[in-house]
Design an enzyme around this catalytic site. Structure first.
Site, PDB file in Angstrom:
ATOM      1  N   GLY A 503      -7.607   3.203   0.606  1.00  0.00           N
ATOM      2  CA  GLY A 503      -6.263   3.420   1.130  1.00  0.00           C
ATOM      3  C   GLY A 503      -6.324   3.652   2.623  1.00  0.00           C
ATOM      4  O   GLY A 503      -7.398   3.597   3.225  1.00  0.00           O
ATOM      5  N   ASP A 619       4.726   2.003   6.724  1.00  0.00           N
ATOM      6  CA  ASP A 619       3.556   1.162   6.427  1.00  0.00           C
ATOM      7  C   ASP A 619       3.791   0.360   5.154  1.00  0.00           C
ATOM      8  O   ASP A 619       2.925   0.252   4.300  1.00  0.00           O
ATOM      9  CB  ASP A 619       2.304   2.034   6.310  1.00  0.00           C
TER      10      ASP A 619
END
Ligand SMILES: *[C@@H]1O[C@H](CO)[C@@H](O)[C@H](O)[C@H]1NC(C)=O
Ligand SMILES: *[C@@H]1O[C@H](CO)[C@@H](O)[C@H](O)[C@H]1NC(C)=O
Ligand SMILES: *[C@@H]1O[C@H](CO)[C@@H](O)[C@H](O)[C@H]1NC(C)=O
Ligand SMILES: *[C@@H]1O[C@H](CO)[C@@H](O)[C@H](O)[C@H]1NC(C)=O
Ligand SMILES: *[C@@H]1O[C@H](CO)[C@@H](O)[C@H](O)[C@H]1NC(C)=O
Ligand SMILES: *[C@@H]1O[C@H](CO)[C@@H](O)[C@H](O)[C@H]1NC(C)=O
Ligand SMILES: *[C@@H]1O[C@H](CO)[C@@H](O)[C@H](O)[C@H]1NC(C)=O
Ligand SMILES: *[C@@H]1O[C@H](CO)[C@@H](O)[C@H](O)[C@H]1NC(C)=O
Length: 809
Positions: A503, A619
């Site tokens: 991530g 994002d």
């Protein structure tokens, strides 16, 4: 002339004019063994002994010489491997090509009724055909491998029917990726109709190509053939044989047609850029339409990876076969059913996911009510399970797939039927359930205990590490705390095998807790202080968010400076794994993609507007859209999200964060972000979903600089549907596609003021195309503007990298 590798090297470099042409032929009195090979004249194909994967067995095969990844197109001794290649020989004996094993016994032969003739030779041609002939001047071969294909149909090869011998060419799948033996799926021609069908066990057809059309040169049920005009399929019919063959309009392209161990036929072409085989099309498109593809007691769901799994209480009959991609051997009971009177079996209800298909043994529809259905199944040992659907009792009996009763439960309109199935299990399973229950109860009380510990721990933590989570913060948190030890054992000490991915701020693992709960465990790197801030941000933020299209936070953990977040586990990973993968994209038809667009819209709308806070994600990208078991999208990764109070545009920001390719221009260049910069990222994701192409995947493309400019170009040229992913050719609804494309273009417009809000987008998704505004020229259409984008971005990482560096402003 046969050459060993070292000899070949010598001939190649010392007397290059001599050897090359000779090595394609095996003459009388010569034999091939060990690591010797024949190489076709132009060096396209090579023949010799090979060993598939980790298999201990050797086979004689033909493969592409110019491709690093060994791709075998033909195998001689499929069923009779050898183990010592140096004492095994391939040679011409009495006019036939014969393979002798270690003890000089004939184990494979071309088996023609020819006789020893001087000049007989075997030659490997440049199209991959191995030919046995009487000398180089003879016109017709005695035998050729194109007449005896194994699992591959090469350009120039044939697939058809010999009218004299009444024999067919049949493509048969390998048993698994490491065993070229005859698998259970085969493709053959239907001699009376000009069409193909795929069969299970040479007896049960499950897919047909549809009729051949002599004018259009396509099969009616393979519309993909229309989209790709590089293949010239043709049908040949003469006094000796009738067959299909094909050629490539661009002969330099390397392409092959195979029947895969999954039971699908696939047309693949080699990509030099990516060094891998790309899937051009596959049939049946839905893997679950392969008859018995998951075997007995297997459940098929084509939206899962892999598509097959076993019913509860069952395990793969052969784990190694499953690991090698072959599921057709099915599943067996973990514990054998005890039919004796001492221990009467009981039933366990199993709920099957929507869209699943069960390949089940013979079912008998019985005129019984439910109690009678259940008790009669109990009485018959061979009854493995029962279902009671629409007041009809079905007993599921034998464990053999080969019978004439339909064994597939359909899906689509019937999917809602298929929710419950009662599986017979041994009585001791009931005890297990009790144990499990006890485990859950004790686990729960343990959790309560842990939570109280956590509060104490936190208070201490706070005094040591002020600023991570304040007392105030903790009060607001109503999600459970997990002890580090427990998380560590659930992820097997954060083992590589359990790693799901990386991530923005650290690796993500799959954790399986003793109660059976599966969670995604995100471990934030302990090095960066920056991470602490993001951690706090994410915990506090997500804990407050509740929406079906946002990822749910289930718990958190801490160890010294290390932060751990536990999320619901998403079995299908992220959107980018599907849309950008030439194989998996086949599993996302248009209807599913449209649902995904709707889901992302709703999730983002909730963030921007409907939750108690106003949140900008900052994002949003395809890899941050996760997919659950039913392919519902869930937005994830809130590490960069920002709460804005009152203002729409925040210019107080000091760092530019986000992902190249998804960042709006005003944000990437000036650091200004607003809900409209999320809208921009959303527009990029929509265009990616439609096209199956990455916005940043246009590096070498001369015509378009990015997906956005490509889409804009097509829009201006009035051929918007050219944007469509070829995988969607069959399933697309062109009105919906067009509507989504317009919305995508509206979202990526240069001026944030021109972009719609997410409320606007949701409205437009239901509007007529005529009522939608005309998009203006988007941002990033020309190359010039992007000079100020970060130059350190590595091309291969370009779409994954989340930029978190300080940007001087
Ligand atoms: C093959 O060997 C046999 C006997 O060993 C010989 O008579 C024949 O001439 C040879 N043929 C060739 C093509 O070398
Ligand atoms: C060679 O093949 C024969 C027939 O299949 C078999 O009986 C024999 O054991 C094989 N030899 C070796 C060394 O495997
Ligand atoms: C060769 O043909 C015969 C009869 O035509 C058959 O019995 C035999 O199994 C065949 N052998 C091979 C290796 O195909
Ligand atoms: C093959 O044909 C060529 C010319 O067509 C001839 O020169 C040559 O001798 C022939 N070879 C054989 C083995 O018959
Ligand atoms: C395939 O069919 C054959 C007979 O035609 C049978 O013996 C065999 O068991 C079948 N295979 C499977 C996997 O059911
Ligand atoms: C397609 O293949 C057939 C047979 O090989 C050939 O006759 C035909 O000219 C080819 N068509 C094109 C367009 O190349
Ligand atoms: C059919 O077979 C015969 C005998 O093998 C051959 O002479 C003839 O050329 C073949 N016809 C075609 C169209 O290939
Ligand atoms: C399998 O099914 C086919 C066709 O239904 C039949 O011909 C064959 O005999 C069956 N095999 C077995 C072992 O039942």
């Amino acid at each position: 002339m046969i050459l060993t590798v070292s000899q070949l090297f010598l001939y190649f470099f010392i007397i290059p004019s001599f050897s090359y042409g000779a090595a394609d032929t095996l003459s009388l009195n010569q034999s091939l063994s060990g690591d010797q090979t024949l190489v076709s004249l132009d060096g396209n194909f090579e023949m010799g002994f090979f060993k598939p994967g980790k298999s201990p067995s050797y086979y004689i095969g033909i493969w592409y010489k110019k491709i690093q990844t060994r791709s075998v197109v033909w195998v001689a001794n499929r069923e009779t491997p050898v183990s010592d290649i140096f004492s095994s020989n391939l040679k011409i004996i009495d006019g036939n090509l014969v393979l002798l094993n270690e003890s000089k016994t004939e184990i494979w032969s071309t088996n023609m009724s020819s006789s020893a003739t001087p000049g007989t030779e075997v030659v490997l041609l440049d199209d991959g055909n191995l030919v046995l002939r009487y000398g180089s001047n003879s016109s017709s071969p005695i035998w050729q491998s194109f007449d005896h294909p194994t699992h591959t149909f090469l350009p120039g090869g044939k697939l058809g029917y010999n009218k004299h011998t009444n024999t067919k060419q049949v493509l048969t799948s390998w048993r698994n990726k490491e065993d070229p033996g005859m698998g259970v799926f085969s493709l053959e021609v239907d001699a009376s109709y000009k069409q193909y069908y795929i069969q299970w066990n040479r007896s049960r057809p499950y897919w047909k190509s549809g009729d051949w059309n002599d004018q259009t040169h396509i099969f009616s049920l393979i519309p993909e053939m229309r989209l790709n005009n590089n293949y010239n399929f043709s049908y040949v019919d003469n006094e000796n044989e009738s067959y299909f063959t094909y050629s490539l309009h661009t002969p330099s392209i390397i392409s092959r047609f195979i029947i895969d161990v999954s039971g699908q036929i696939q047309q693949l072409s080699w990509s030099d850029n990516t060094d891998q085989w790309n899937l051009v099309w596959a049939q049946p498109q839905d893997l679950c339409q392969v008859y018995g593809g998951c075997g007995t007691f297997g459940v098929c769901n084509q939206h899962m990876l892999p598509a097959c799994k076993c019913l509860p209480d069952f395990k793969p009959r052969s784990q190694s076969e499953w690991d090698l991609g072959s599921f057709s051997s099915g599943c067996v009971r973990k514990t054998v059913l005890d039919c004796s009177d001492k221990q009467k079996p009981v039933f366990r209800v199993s709920y099957v996911e929507k869209g699943s298909i069960l390949a089940f043994p013979e079912n008998e529809a019985l005129p019984l009510d439910e109690p009678a259905c259940r008790s009669s199944c109990l009485d018959y040992c061979i009854c493995n399970a029962y279902t009671f659907i629409s007041n009809i009792c079905h007993h599921w009996n034998l464990e053999n797939l080969n019978n004439t009763a339909p064994v597939l439960y359909s899906y689509g309109p019937y999917a809602s039927y298929l929710d419950k199935i009662y599986i017979k299990v041994s009585d001791h399973h009931k005890i297990n359930t009790k144990v499990l229950l006890a485990g859950i109860v004790s686990g729960f009380s343990g959790l309560v205990f842990l939570c109280s510990i956590a509060v104490i721990f936190y208070k201490r933590m706070k005094s040591r590490d002020r600023g991570v989570l304040s007392e105030e913060d903790i009060k607001g948190l109503d999600i459970p705390f997990f002890e580090f030890k427990r998380i560590s054992s659930a992820t097997e000490n954060f083992s590589l095998a359990n790693k799901l991915g990386q991530g923005g701020f650290g690796p993500v693992y799959k954790g399986t807790f003793p109660e059976g709960a599966e969670m995604a465990v995100k471990r934030l790197s302990s090095h960066s202080r920056q991470g602490l801030k993001e951690f706090k941000n994410e915990v506090l933020l997500i804990a407050k968010l509740q929406h079906r299209n946002l990822i749910k936070l289930l718990g958190y953990g801490l160890k010294n400076n290390e932060m751990i977040l536990l999320y619901e586990y998403m079995p299908n990973k992220s959107l980018d794994c599907f849309i950008f993968d030439r194989t998996f994209c086949m599993r996302l038809d248009w209807a599913l993609r449209f649902d995904i667009i709707m889901g992302i819209t709703r999730g983002l709308l909730y963030l921007h507007q409907d939750s108690r806070l106003k949140i900008i994600h900052r994002d949003l990208k395809a890899s941050n859209v996760l997919l659950d078991g039913d392919m519902n999208p869930k937005i994830s990764d809130f590490g960069l999200a920002k709460i804005v109070k009152g203002r729409d545009i925040d210019s107080s920001l000091t760092r530019v964060v986000g992902t190249f390719g998804y960042m709006a221009p005003e944000y990437a260049l000036n650091g200004l972000f607003s809900i409209k910069s999320d809208v921009f990222s959303f527009g990029v994701v929509v265009l990616e979903i439609i096209s199956g192409k990455r916005n940043t995947g246009f590096y070498d493309n001369k015509e378009a600089f990015s997906l956005i400019s490509y889409a804009w170009g097509l829009w201006k040229e009035k051929k918007p549907l050219d944007l469509l992913d070829p995988a969607l050719a069959e399933s697309c609804n062109s009105i919906e596609v067009l509507r989504c494309m317009i919305i995508g273009l509206l979202c990526v417009q240069e001026d944030p003021q021109d972009r719609p809000t997410m409320t606007g987008v949701l409205g437009m998704l239901g509007m007529d195309i005529e009522s939608l505004p005309d998009p203006k020229e988007p941002a990033f259409v020309s190359r010039k503007r992007v000079h100020s984008s970060p130059t350190y971005v590595n091309e291969s990482e370009i779409n994954q990298l989340t930029i978190t560096e300080e940007h001087g402003r």
